[in-house]
Write a protein that holds these residues in place. Structure first.
Motif: not given
Length: 104
Positions: A3-8, A70-74
């Motif tokens: 699976r592709a790595f999802a951001p963390k 997101g719009e304002n960060g993770p």
């Protein structure tokens, strides 16, 4: 096929106060998820987690949590992380009075 790595983000609990905290890109711990370092490389994520786990005088229970930009960060991608960032649910106090509430 892998699976592709999802951001963390690296998250843990403050050792003395118990609050949920997040590791920032400049190696601080923040109670605000929007300040967390969003890690998009799997090897870098593992190194950041190892660095965090060595900080036994500050934190407990460090782990990698899925997040998206997101719009304002993770922002969390799982309801558990959305719930954790707002604190206990028994009544509004502390960061619950100033934080966005979990999505219904």
């Amino acid at each position: 096929m892998a699976r592709a790595f999802a951001p963390k983000v690296v998250t843990a609990n403050d050792l003395l106060e118990g609050d949920v905290i997040y590791l920032t890109a400049d190696d601080r711990w923040s109670r605000d998820l929007r300040e967390a370092e969003l890690i998009t490389d799997e090897a870098h994520a593992q190194l950041r987690l190892l660095d965090a786990q060595r900080q036994v005088d500050k934190i407990v229970g460090a782990y990698l949590a899925d997040a998206v930009a997101g719009e304002n960060g993770p922002e969390p991608t799982h309801f558990r992380e959305d719930f954790r960032r707002t604190g206990p649910s028994n009544y509004a106090h502390g960061k619950q009075e100033t934080s966005p509430q979990p999505r219904a």
